[in-house]
Design an enzyme around this catalytic site. Structure first.
Site, mmCIF file in Angstrom:
data_model
loop_
_atom_site.group_PDB
_atom_site.id
_atom_site.type_symbol
_atom_site.label_atom_id
_atom_site.label_comp_id
_atom_site.label_asym_id
_atom_site.label_seq_id
_atom_site.Cartn_x
_atom_site.Cartn_y
_atom_site.Cartn_z
ATOM 1 C CB SER A 1 -0.884 0.011 1.252
ATOM 2 O OG SER A 1 -1.584 1.246 1.371
ATOM 3 C CE1 TYR B 1 -4.314 -2.073 5.152
ATOM 4 C CE2 TYR B 1 -3.331 0.030 4.557
ATOM 5 C CZ TYR B 1 -3.965 -1.141 4.182
ATOM 6 O OH TYR B 1 -4.225 -1.389 2.862
#
Length: 184
Positions: free
Chosen positions: A70, A83
């Site tokens: 990401s 995350y």
């Protein structure tokens, strides 16, 4: 899972590691279990999938592993530590695996998606089209928020022979958003 796939298709040539959980929350309130879950699913899960697929790839001296990271590995918003850390770990895991597995004909790369509108791809009980504003789209030099197909095309490229000399790399697919300076 790997035994079932190899049994059904007689081998494993390509692995796309894409499982993830969000792991967002205020550091003062986020539980240790929530942190552990994000790291376990997002990072350890990718390692284990690679570990158990790699022997099939090694035996045929060919394989391709694509890890979905990401842009949060490189930039953050508040309350995204689990995350972001897990996605940053994927970046490091990718280049480490590429060095360990390259001698066996296995290429390993990652893709870091930016803002991808997956609202219509959710479970039918949650599926609803997000209403994206013109400003949402204009944040991207490409002029739009990304779509799942944008990531699928990047996977197809990295899995192809056209990318045969690419390994240990991260491909950012974000419509240019991480390159654009945005001031509030």
């Amino acid at each position: 899972m790997t035994e079932q796939a190899a049994g059904r298709y007689q081998s494993i040539h390509i692995l796309v590691n894409n499982a993830a959980v969000s792991g967002f929350g205020n550091i003062f309130e986020l539980s240790v279990e929530e942190w552990d879950k994000a790291i376990a699913v997002n990072l350890s899960g990718m390692y284990y999938c690679a570990k158990f697929c790699a022997p099939y790839m090694r035996d045929q001296q060919y394989g391709n592993i694509i890890n979905i990271a990401s842009t949060r590995a490189f930039m953050s918003e508040p309350d995204t530590e689990p995350y972001s850390a897990s996605k940053g770990g994927i970046f490091a895991l990718t280049h480490a695996l590429s060095i360990s597995l390259g001698q066996h004909g296995i290429r390993v790369n990652s893709i870091s998606p930016g803002w991808i509108d997956v609202s219509s791809w959710q479970k039918s009980s949650k599926a609803k089209q997000d209403i994206l504003s013109e400003a949402d789209h204009k944040q991207h030099p490409a002029g739009r928020v990304g779509l799942p197909g944008d990531i699928a095309q990047a996977c197809l490229f990295l899995a192809s022979h056209k990318a045969g000399f690419i390994t240990g790399e991260n491909l950012t697919v974000d419509g240019g958003m991480t390159r654009k300076m945005i001031y509030d």
